[in-house]
Design a protein around this motif. Structure first.
Motif, short mmCIF file in Angstrom:
data_model
loop_
_atom_site.label_atom_id
_atom_site.label_comp_id
_atom_site.label_asym_id
_atom_site.label_seq_id
_atom_site.Cartn_x
_atom_site.Cartn_y
_atom_site.Cartn_z
N GLY A 102 0.97 -0.97 -0.11
CA GLY A 102 -0.02 -0.07 -0.07
C GLY A 102 0.76 1.12 -0.10
O GLY A 102 2.03 1.08 -0.59
N TYR A 103 0.43 2.23 0.76
CA TYR A 103 1.12 3.58 0.69
C TYR A 103 2.42 3.58 1.62
O TYR A 103 3.29 4.44 1.53
N PHE A 104 2.55 2.40 2.49
CA PHE A 104 3.53 2.27 3.13
C PHE A 104 4.91 2.29 2.22
O PHE A 104 6.10 2.68 2.81
N ASP A 105 4.91 1.74 1.26
CA ASP A 105 5.86 1.78 0.32
C ASP A 105 6.54 3.15 -0.17
O ASP A 105 7.77 3.30 -0.61
N LYS A 106 5.71 4.03 -0.06
CA LYS A 106 6.04 5.31 -0.46
C LYS A 106 6.57 6.32 0.80
O LYS A 106 6.91 7.37 0.35
N LEU A 107 6.56 5.81 1.86
CA LEU A 107 6.92 6.58 3.01
C LEU A 107 8.38 6.34 3.20
O LEU A 107 8.66 5.22 3.26
N PRO A 108 9.09 7.38 3.78
CA PRO A 108 10.40 7.05 4.32
C PRO A 108 10.46 6.28 5.33
O PRO A 108 9.56 6.12 6.14
N TYR A 109 11.57 5.23 5.38
CA TYR A 109 11.76 4.46 6.38
C TYR A 109 11.75 5.27 7.86
O TYR A 109 11.10 4.63 8.75
N GLU A 110 12.24 6.10 7.97
CA GLU A 110 12.19 6.99 9.31
C GLU A 110 11.06 7.58 9.74
O GLU A 110 10.73 7.47 10.95
N LEU A 111 10.17 7.68 8.82
CA LEU A 111 8.65 8.23 8.94
C LEU A 111 8.01 7.20 9.52
O LEU A 111 7.23 7.36 10.62
N ILE A 112 7.93 5.89 9.05
CA ILE A 112 7.43 4.83 9.55
C ILE A 112 7.82 4.55 10.79
O ILE A 112 7.02 4.22 11.95
N GLN A 113 8.99 4.48 11.11
CA GLN A 113 9.53 4.24 12.75
C GLN A 113 9.11 5.22 13.41
O GLN A 113 8.55 4.82 14.56
N LEU A 114 9.01 6.59 13.05
CA LEU A 114 8.25 7.49 14.08
C LEU A 114 6.74 7.10 14.27
O LEU A 114 6.32 7.19 15.48
N ILE A 115 5.94 7.04 13.36
CA ILE A 115 4.67 6.53 13.55
C ILE A 115 4.71 5.19 14.43
O ILE A 115 3.77 5.47 15.30
N LEU A 116 5.52 4.21 14.34
CA LEU A 116 5.21 3.03 15.22
C LEU A 116 5.87 3.56 16.47
O LEU A 116 5.60 2.44 17.46
N SER A 117 6.68 4.23 16.66
CA SER A 117 7.14 4.51 17.98
C SER A 117 5.89 4.84 19.14
O SER A 117 6.37 4.92 20.23
N HIS A 118 4.69 5.11 18.59
CA HIS A 118 3.81 5.69 19.61
C HIS A 118 3.00 4.18 19.82
O HIS A 118 1.94 4.33 20.69
N LEU A 119 3.27 3.12 19.13
CA LEU A 119 2.28 2.04 19.91
C LEU A 119 3.06 1.28 21.02
O LEU A 119 4.21 1.37 21.27
N THR A 120 2.06 0.75 21.55
CA THR A 120 2.52 0.01 22.94
C THR A 120 3.23 -1.49 22.45
O THR A 120 3.06 -1.94 21.09
N VAL A 121 3.89 -2.18 23.30
CA VAL A 121 4.50 -3.40 22.86
C VAL A 121 3.40 -4.53 22.30
O VAL A 121 3.89 -4.84 21.07
#
Length: 631
Positions: free
Chosen positions: A288-307
């Protein structure tokens, strides 16, 4: 055909599937009971309710009292009420160590871990054993002063008085591949209770499918105006497993997805381990659109998730699996919210993800055999090289081998919390002296002895924060204070709560050598006497003091308060509970000089009555002046 009939058919199938699901785990007797309910009959056995008080206090995270007495200790929760229904401050009750947010506002406050789930807000706990295992029907908590701290009630499958669990418990443990099962009976966010008066707290609890005689209360005191006091806990229950009554819904929606229920309540150990170990991923043509996002941006988004959320997301596609398993997502990791689920298998699954971890919180985890010494050691050998902060509060699995592994595998360690790790033998603390980079060391309620502590102070000269509260095996605190003054020049906070033998000599050495001190707790130190000039010396030598607790020192006098007013103008918190020698005039001088003062405890100060408190509150509205009472 009317459109109603297909809908009825779907509902019938749904109803049938739910009954089949329940039937897979039910005994023949339970299914017969359900059939009896369906046929509107009441052919149920008489199940007499058992009412029992706690027989024994098994474990707790902190208490206000001493290790050598009963006053204000958790041990007061065993047996019948001592105080209820009276209200007020009584020594015969159980009191935790802190209240409000005051401890989060002082120099020793620690930064919180990110990714803590909003449903976990517990700060302290106490575990209680009862005589008879029962299926709980009610839990009554008798709160006698400033109620409202209890946020969670849990039940455990383990019987502290028997090594042979009943058949239904064995079946549950085999299904979950765990040695102990915890189930949450009730949970709620902290709420403000108006008034400090006594009450009987009886929340509506969840039914569980195993008998228990081990109940755990978890508390959060952040909204309280003063220390909460608990008098007794009453467990109501029945010996036989209750069946659904006619008033109960036939279909329990929690049974439709047991995994979801376990994740919601945080006690399904097997569920979390399955999430850690998932390797089968769905195949999608694109991400999906995740292929178009920079790696660092995805990492930042995921940093808000619980374990657990991170583990669930890893199951969606290969791209997100790669991101969710990236060690950068686990730089700071707190497993305390999942204490009931963490075991050796959990740590093994996490090893590959935690190779860069710097902050690790394993507080409350691993007890009752969940984490072994070998499992803990294997994890640190892989993941300890970058560790800077390690929280192990109430880790009763810890022994000398564990401390040796910590000191060998964590060369960069700066913060170590061993609060209430009371199973570590005294000689084991010698290993801590090998970690010369330590800046924070918390040894509250441990068995650290004098020789080991002297060695630690000698080699850990970078220490800035040290907690020795309720360390009863130290024989000469004056010698300890002298070593601190000589070696720990960077010390900013020191907790000597209930140290039994420090004198004016030790205080003089401490004040001369540790002049950067901003926080000092000398509460319940009976050997300090104002007549020796020790408090005047403190005030003159430590101008940076922001927090000073002189709790229960009856000798504190006007001269001491006036010296604080003249020299410690940055003071924010002062506790002089119990003194008979302080007058309203000296308090006015203090309040006028210390513009930042926000907390002043004058409870049981005989010259400071309620009229004086009201007057001071009116003139200094930004200061919370505490005045406890006994009805």
């Amino acid at each position: 055909m009317s459109p109603v009939f297909p809908m009825l058919t779907v509902l019938s199938m749904f109803y049938y599937m739910c009954l089949r699901r329940r039937a897979r785990t039910a005994t023949r007797g339970e299914m017969n009971s359900r059939r009896a309910i369906e046929s509107n009959t009441r052919a149920l056995p008489i199940n007499v309710e058992i009412v029992q008080y706690a027989k024994e206090v098994l474990d707790f995270s902190s208490h206000y009292g001493s290790e050598n007495s009963m006053s204000y200790t958790m041990w007061n929760l065993a047996g019948i009420p001592n105080v209820y229904p009276s209200s007020g401050d009584f020594t015969q009750t159980a009191v935790f160590r802190t209240y409000g947010t005051w401890w989060d506002r002082c120099p020793s406050a620690r930064l919180p871990f990110k990714r803590t789930p909003p449903t976990f807000c517990s700060q302290d706990y106490v575990e209680l054993a009862f005589e008879e295992p029962v299926y709980p029907t009610a839990v009554h908590i008798l709160e006698t002063y400033h109620p409202g701290a209890v946020v969670r009630i849990l039940a455990c499958s383990a019987n502290p008085y028997s090594q042979n669990p009943p058949a239904e418990v064995r079946r549950l443990l085999q299904a979950s591949h765990s040695a102990v099962r915890w189930e949450i009976l009730w949970s709620e966010a902290p709420t403000k209770v108006n008034g400090p008066q006594a009450r009987q707290f009886t929340p509506c609890i969840k039914q569980i499918n195993f008998p228990t005689n081990l109940i755990r209360l978890e508390v959060n005191s952040s909204l309280l105006d003063y220390y909460t006091e608990l008098d007794a806990v009453v467990l109501h229950g029945v010996k036989e497993r209750p069946v659904l009554s006619l008033k109960t819904s036939m279909i329990d929606m929690n049974d439709i997805d047991e995994d979801e229920d376990e994740e919601k309540y945080g006690c399904g150990m097997d569920t979390l381990n399955k999430q850690f170990s998932i390797v089968t991923l769905r195949e999608w043509p694109t991400n999906g659109y995740f292929d178009k996002l920079p790696y660092e941006l995805i990492q930042l988004i995921l940093s808000h998730l619980t374990v657990p959320d991170l583990c669930r997301l890893a199951q969606t596609c290969k791209l997100l699996y790669q991101h969710c398993c990236d060690p950068l997502q686990y730089i700071h990791l707190s497993l305390q919210p999942y204490w009931a689920r963490i075991n050796d298998t959990s740590l093994e699954y996490l090893q590959s993800r935690c190779t860069l971890i710097q902050w690790l919180n394993l507080s409350w985890t691993g007890n009752r055999g969940a984490i072994s010494v070998s499992g803990f050691s294997r994890f640190l050998k892989v993941c300890g090289s970058e560790l800077v902060r390690l929280e192990l509060s109430c880790g009763h699995f810890l022994n000398e081998a564990c401390l040796e592994v910590i000191t060998e595998m964590c060369p960069n360690l700066q913060e170590l919390n061993l609060s209430s790790c009371d199973k570590i033998p005294p000689q084991a603390f010698n290993h801590i002296a090998k970690v010369g980079s330590l800046k924070r060391l918390i040894l509250y309620r441990t068995k650290v002895e004098q020789t080991a502590l002297l060695s630690i102070l000698n080699f850990c000269s970078e220490l800035q924060h040290l907690s020795l509260g309720s360390c009863v095996m130290i024989e000469d605190y004056d010698l300890i204070a002298s070593m601190m003054g000589a070696k720990c020049k960077k010390l900013r906070s020191l907790d000597l709560w209930r140290c039994k033998n420090i004198t004016e000599s030790g205080i003089a050495e401490l004040a001369s050598g540790c002049q950067l001190l901003e926080e000092l707790d000398l509460g319940w130190c009976p050997t300090l006497q104002s007549s020796t000039g020790c408090f005047i010396n403190l005030a003159r030598k430590l101008p940076n003091l922001q927090k000073l607790f002189l709790t229960a020192n009856r000798s504190v006098c006007d001269t001491d308060i006036e010296e604080l007013a003249a020299n410690c103008t940055r003071l924010r918190q002062l506790d002089i509970l119990g003194t008979r020698m302080v007058s309203p005039a000296s308090l006015r001088k203090l309040l006028e000089s210390c513009k930042d003062l926000s907390l002043l405890d004058v409870s049981f100060c005989s010259q400071i009555d309620n009229r004086v408190v009201l007057e001071l509150n009116a003139n200094f509205p930004n200061v919370f002046i505490k005045k406890s009472f006994t009805q």
